[in-house]
Design an enzyme around this catalytic site. Structure first.
Site, PDB file in Angstrom:
ATOM      1  N   CYS A   1       0.844  -1.204   0.000  1.00 64.71           N
ATOM      2  CA  CYS A   1       0.000   0.000   0.000  1.00 64.71           C
ATOM      3  C   CYS A   1       0.878   1.252   0.000  1.00 64.71           C
ATOM      4  O   CYS A   1       1.988   1.252   0.514  1.00 64.71           O
ATOM      5  CB  CYS A   1      -0.855   0.039   1.255  1.00 64.71           C
ATOM      6  SG  CYS A   1      -2.031  -1.306   1.335  1.00 64.71           S
TER       7      CYS A   1
ATOM      8  N   ARG B   1       5.183   0.388  -6.110  1.00 63.66           N
ATOM      9  CA  ARG B   1       5.068  -0.484  -4.941  1.00 63.66           C
ATOM     10  C   ARG B   1       4.116  -1.644  -5.198  1.00 63.66           C
ATOM     11  O   ARG B   1       4.093  -2.606  -4.429  1.00 63.66           O
ATOM     12  CB  ARG B   1       4.559   0.327  -3.733  1.00 63.66           C
ATOM     13  CG  ARG B   1       5.524   1.395  -3.302  1.00 63.66           C
ATOM     14  CD  ARG B   1       4.839   2.426  -2.451  1.00 63.66           C
ATOM     15  NE  ARG B   1       4.415   1.917  -1.171  1.00 63.66           N
ATOM     16  CZ  ARG B   1       5.158   1.917  -0.069  1.00 63.66           C
ATOM     17  NH1 ARG B   1       6.372   2.398  -0.115  1.00 63.66           N
ATOM     18  NH2 ARG B   1       4.685   1.462   1.050  1.00 63.66           N
TER      19      ARG B   1
ATOM     20  N   TRP C   1      -3.020  -2.543  -1.659  1.00 65.44           N
ATOM     21  CA  TRP C   1      -2.744  -3.942  -1.990  1.00 65.44           C
ATOM     22  C   TRP C   1      -3.601  -4.756  -1.032  1.00 65.44           C
ATOM     23  O   TRP C   1      -3.340  -4.764   0.176  1.00 65.44           O
ATOM     24  CB  TRP C   1      -1.264  -4.254  -1.803  1.00 65.44           C
ATOM     25  CG  TRP C   1      -0.625  -4.691  -3.068  1.00 65.44           C
ATOM     26  CD1 TRP C   1      -1.108  -4.547  -4.343  1.00 65.44           C
ATOM     27  CD2 TRP C   1       0.630  -5.354  -3.199  1.00 65.44           C
ATOM     28  NE1 TRP C   1      -0.232  -5.071  -5.237  1.00 65.44           N
ATOM     29  CE2 TRP C   1       0.845  -5.578  -4.576  1.00 65.44           C
ATOM     30  CE3 TRP C   1       1.594  -5.784  -2.294  1.00 65.44           C
ATOM     31  CZ2 TRP C   1       1.984  -6.214  -5.069  1.00 65.44           C
ATOM     32  CZ3 TRP C   1       2.722  -6.404  -2.795  1.00 65.44           C
ATOM     33  CH2 TRP C   1       2.913  -6.622  -4.166  1.00 65.44           C
TER      34      TRP C   1
ATOM     35  N   ASN D   1      -1.991   1.471   6.028  1.00 67.02           N
ATOM     36  CA  ASN D   1      -1.084   0.457   5.499  1.00 67.02           C
ATOM     37  C   ASN D   1      -0.774  -0.498   6.653  1.00 67.02           C
ATOM     38  O   ASN D   1      -0.259  -0.059   7.675  1.00 67.02           O
ATOM     39  CB  ASN D   1       0.194   1.169   5.012  1.00 67.02           C
ATOM     40  CG  ASN D   1       1.118   0.235   4.288  1.00 67.02           C
ATOM     41  OD1 ASN D   1       0.803  -0.938   4.114  1.00 67.02           O
ATOM     42  ND2 ASN D   1       2.251   0.748   3.847  1.00 67.02           N
ATOM     43  N   GLY D   2      -1.117  -1.781   6.498  1.00 66.74           N
ATOM     44  CA  GLY D   2      -0.870  -2.745   7.575  1.00 66.74           C
ATOM     45  C   GLY D   2      -2.073  -3.670   7.722  1.00 66.74           C
ATOM     46  O   GLY D   2      -2.992  -3.631   6.907  1.00 66.74           O
TER      47      GLY D   2
ATOM     48  N   GLU E   1      22.286 -20.252   6.911  1.00 68.93           N
ATOM     49  CA  GLU E   1      22.025 -18.910   6.391  1.00 68.93           C
ATOM     50  C   GLU E   1      22.755 -17.847   7.226  1.00 68.93           C
ATOM     51  O   GLU E   1      23.306 -16.892   6.683  1.00 68.93           O
ATOM     52  CB  GLU E   1      20.509 -18.664   6.356  1.00 68.93           C
ATOM     53  CG  GLU E   1      20.076 -17.292   5.887  1.00 68.93           C
ATOM     54  CD  GLU E   1      20.497 -16.946   4.450  1.00 68.93           C
ATOM     55  OE1 GLU E   1      20.983 -17.830   3.729  1.00 68.93           O
ATOM     56  OE2 GLU E   1      20.348 -15.774   4.080  1.00 68.93           O
TER      57      GLU E   1
ATOM     58  N   LYS F   1      25.440 -15.290   5.642  1.00 68.97           N
ATOM     59  CA  LYS F   1      25.305 -13.829   5.716  1.00 68.97           C
ATOM     60  C   LYS F   1      26.593 -13.225   6.265  1.00 68.97           C
ATOM     61  O   LYS F   1      27.085 -12.232   5.764  1.00 68.97           O
ATOM     62  CB  LYS F   1      24.133 -13.396   6.620  1.00 68.97           C
ATOM     63  CG  LYS F   1      22.746 -13.582   6.056  1.00 68.97           C
ATOM     64  CD  LYS F   1      22.310 -12.512   5.089  1.00 68.97           C
ATOM     65  CE  LYS F   1      22.506 -12.898   3.668  1.00 68.97           C
ATOM     66  NZ  LYS F   1      21.708 -13.878   3.032  1.00 68.97           N
TER      67      LYS F   1
ATOM     68  N   GLU G   1      29.489 -13.480   3.648  1.00 69.92           N
ATOM     69  CA  GLU G   1      29.457 -12.689   2.419  1.00 69.92           C
ATOM     70  C   GLU G   1      29.573 -11.193   2.659  1.00 69.92           C
ATOM     71  O   GLU G   1      30.156 -10.501   1.842  1.00 69.92           O
ATOM     72  CB  GLU G   1      28.242 -13.031   1.542  1.00 69.92           C
ATOM     73  CG  GLU G   1      26.912 -12.807   2.177  1.00 69.92           C
ATOM     74  CD  GLU G   1      25.770 -13.264   1.274  1.00 69.92           C
ATOM     75  OE1 GLU G   1      25.957 -13.428   0.070  1.00 69.92           O
ATOM     76  OE2 GLU G   1      24.657 -13.444   1.813  1.00 69.92           O
TER      77      GLU G   1
ATOM     78  N   HIS H   1      31.032 -35.233  16.179  1.00 72.76           N
ATOM     79  CA  HIS H   1      31.640 -36.105  15.168  1.00 72.76           C
ATOM     80  C   HIS H   1      32.807 -35.421  14.471  1.00 72.76           C
ATOM     81  O   HIS H   1      33.180 -35.806  13.372  1.00 72.76           O
ATOM     82  CB  HIS H   1      30.559 -36.550  14.175  1.00 72.76           C
ATOM     83  CG  HIS H   1      29.460 -37.276  14.878  1.00 72.76           C
ATOM     84  ND1 HIS H   1      29.503 -38.620  15.136  1.00 72.76           N
ATOM     85  CD2 HIS H   1      28.314 -36.823  15.448  1.00 72.76           C
ATOM     86  CE1 HIS H   1      28.426 -38.975  15.813  1.00 72.76           C
ATOM     87  NE2 HIS H   1      27.698 -37.899  16.020  1.00 72.76           N
TER      88      HIS H   1
ATOM     89  N   LYS I   1      24.215  -9.964  -7.831  1.00 72.35           N
ATOM     90  CA  LYS I   1      22.832 -10.184  -7.395  1.00 72.35           C
ATOM     91  C   LYS I   1      22.210 -11.389  -8.093  1.00 72.35           C
ATOM     92  O   LYS I   1      21.448 -12.129  -7.502  1.00 72.35           O
ATOM     93  CB  LYS I   1      22.011  -8.914  -7.665  1.00 72.35           C
ATOM     94  CG  LYS I   1      20.618  -8.953  -7.087  1.00 72.35           C
ATOM     95  CD  LYS I   1      20.642  -8.794  -5.570  1.00 72.35           C
ATOM     96  CE  LYS I   1      19.310  -9.096  -4.930  1.00 72.35           C
ATOM     97  NZ  LYS I   1      19.473  -9.523  -3.533  1.00 72.35           N
TER      98      LYS I   1
END
Ligand code: F6R
Length: 614
Positions: A2, A27, A75, A101-102, A487, A491, A494, A510, A609
């Site tokens: 929104c 948006r 939206w 918005n929300g 992950e 992060k 990188e 182990h 990207k």
């Protein structure tokens, strides 16, 4: 997502609002509306489903007159994208207009209460409770600003809300709760504006201020005041934004990555939009390409992806297998494509590629297609290669991600995968009503959970000072949280160039445990779930060997404080949902360490990207 624009000044508002809406189109939206307050007749509302052009055609040259107004691109989340459901919404007597918005998580309860008091609702939206709440408070003698604050305290969730009332001419009030998109305040000459994003303001002013979570702002043509929700005044200095559209898009964030991390609550709302019925506790996937009969015939699910998308695939493996009871495996696309795998038309291949252009994933998809597999791809970019190979695409709707290291695309891929898993389980009859209700309820809390994780960034700055100079890190997790350990390590590698490894905590004994000493910080993912005690023991084992443990635990768990040097708390939720909020501390931890080390965050060395070569 929104979009909101609001204007008060001495120019005619309507054209200005429509221009502002055109700048917010990027948006994404499904309906538009404006309301201009006529000095004599009060607010006039014009709104329509469809693109902005539909509203422009309806209005033609008959623009409403008045120098104060609010515009909105919607939206849909609650209620279909119809004319009635478009914003702005009004109270019973069209004295108050509101753009929102929300998601008002407790709107059913508030609506019920207001209806019993006699309020008449004109839409199916959650948002409409807001003008009626404001109407109720103003009728009790509160000012618009006080009524907005009182209303803010009644609603749950993350929100940006803008309102005006015919009873307080020339004034617009807004508040922001959590992180459901921003509100930027634009300072003009004898005029003031509010907008969801800077592009909508740039034609009028380059002097802006940003509304923080838990703050309200009240503007007239030549005055602006900021306060907290309890009325405490807040001092705020406006700043100048750059003319360069890309830097302007970065707003007041130093990097795109942190901006995109902050966009996650709103991005997730978009991911869920019209896919989940929060009232009926079920999923609707118009884009799902297979019949129920075909779904019942699937006998294997294969998830493929690379890097962060592979980690999403690994979480998806647990979701799909446990909810649908179809044997499921997650694979690295670059390995899978050369593996000569067993695939036929009863195999469902789900590829995850936010760019849709990753060479290995696209090639693996082509191979699977040649072998007769049915395919769905999860993607963030319309028209990308992967979307042309798959039988159907589920867009993850994260919005443009500029930072090379994926953040919001990861969280949106996860959210999309969970919806897909629930949808398939519903079709196969493997999900009980109670379980569906639990998962959908927790999904509806997700934007708020993500927002709450963004409110204590200070702790990551402290952690970055304490841990930013170590050379190695271990990230440990179990079960569905093991891919989050991978992950977290990715992060950190990188963007901060620190060596980090993600491991299943059970694997430590182990071999890798021999690495642990006082120079090896350990990030332990230990939310409340069935594996909690085992993870607790693993964490103890690491601490007993001198490892410095940073635990990421569920709110309310004080046990971990006895072992860990530092605990980051995430909201307690159902075990299957845990990996989604868990992603945020991983991102913020890596981000602040990279800031501390002075790294090139948005474009780390050697990375791109979209990886369009093998
Ligand atoms: C890491 C990252 C990469 C991508 C990977 C796959 O932060 O962004 O690991 O996840 O290159 O990209 P997509 O999803 O476009 O296939």
């Amino acid at each position: 997502m929104c979009g909101i624009i609001a204007y008060t000044g001495d120019r005619q508002a309507a054209q200005l609002l429509l221009d502002g809406l055109s700048k917010l189109e990027y948006r994404g939206y499904d309906s538009t509306g404006i309301s201009v307050i006529d000095p004599k007749d009060g607010p006039k509302v014009h709104k329509s489903s469809g693109k902005l052009q539909v509203l422009l055609d309806i209005l033609g040259n008959n623009l409403p007159s008045g120098t104060i107004g609010i515009g909105h691109t919607r939206w849909a989340t609650h209620g279909k994208p119809t004319d009635f459901n478009a914003h702005p919404h009004t109270d019973c007597s069209t004295d108050v207009v509101v753009a929102h918005n929300g998601i008002v998580e407790n709107y059913l309860e508030i609506k019920d209460e207001l209806q019993r008091e006699g309020h008449k609702f004109a839409s199916e939206t959650d948002s409409e409770v807001l003008p009626h709440l404001i109407e109720r408070f103003m009728a009790q003698g509160y000012t618009l600003e006080e009524s907005m604050r009182n209303s803010a305290q009644r609603i749950r969730g993350a929100h940006a809300v803008v309102a005006a009332s015919r009873h307080e001419p020339g004034k617009i009030v807004a508040f922001r709760l959590g992180n459901a998109g921003g509100i930027v305040v634009g300072y003009g000459k004898n005029e003031m504006l509010l907008a969801s994003d800077i592009p909508a303001l740039l034609n009028h002013t380059k002097t802006v201020a940003y509304l923080g979570a838990g703050e309200t702002v009240s503007i007239t043509n030549n005055q602006v005041t900021y306060s907290l929700l309890d009325g405490t005044p807040v001092g705020k200095k406006p700043s100048q934004v750059s003319y360069d559209p890309l830097s302007a898009a970065k707003g007041n964030y130093p990097h795109f990555m942190i901006k995109e991390i902050h966009e996650q609550p709103e991005a997730v709302v978009n991911t869920l939009r019209e896919r989940i019925s929060f009232d009926e506790f079920r999923t609707t996937l118009d884009e799902f390409p297979f019949s129920d009969k075909e779904v019942r015939e699937f006998n294997r699910v294969v998830l493929i992806g690379m890097g962060t998308s592979l980690h999403a695939a690994m979480v998806g493996q647990t979701w799909i297998e446990s909810l649908t009871r179809i044997p499921t495996e997650a694979n690295n696309s670059s390995e899978y494509r050369y593996r000569n795998p067993i695939i036929d038309k009863r195999t469902l291949v789900i590829s995850i590629a936010q760019s849709g252009e990753t060479a290995d994933t696209v090639s693996a998809m082509e191979m699977a297609k040649n072998l007769g597999a049915r395919q769905i791809t999860l993607c963030n970019i319309e028209g990308a290669q992967s979307t042309r190979i798959a039988d159907g695409t589920m867009f993850i709707r994260a919005g443009l991600e500029v930072g090379v290291a994926s953040s919001k695309t990861f969280v949106c891929s996860l959210t999309t995968l969970l919806v897909l898993a629930i949808y398939i389980a519903e079709r196969r009859g493997t999900l009980s009503e109670n379980h569906a209700r639990e998962l959908v309820t927790e999904l509806s809390r997700l934007p708020n959970m993500l927002g709450s994780l963004l409110s204590n960034e200070q702790q990551y700055q402290t952690l970055a000072r304490d841990y930013g100079n170590y050379s190695n890190f271990l990230f440990l997790g179990r079960g569905i949280n093991h891919p989050l350990a991978l992950e977290g390590a990715l992060k950190l590698k990188e963007i901060s160039y620190i060596h980090a490894e993600g491991y299943q905590a059970g694997e430590m004994k182990h071999g890798p445990i021999s690495l642990i000493d006082k120079n090896m910080p350990i990030v332990a993912l230990i939310p409340q779930d069935d594996l909690y005690e085992k993870m607790f023991n693993n964490m103890n084992e690491a601490a007993a060997r001198g490892g410095k443990v940073i635990a990421i635990a569920s709110e309310g768990d004080s046990e971990v404080e006895g072992i860990a040097e530092h605990v980051i708390y995430v909201p307690a939720t159902s075990p299957l949902i845990n990996p989604i909020p868990m992603a945020v501390p991983m991102q913020l931890f890596a981000y602040e360490i990279a800031v501390h080390r002075g790294c090139e965050i948005d474009q780390p060395r050697n990375l791109a990207k979209s990886v369009t070569v093998e």
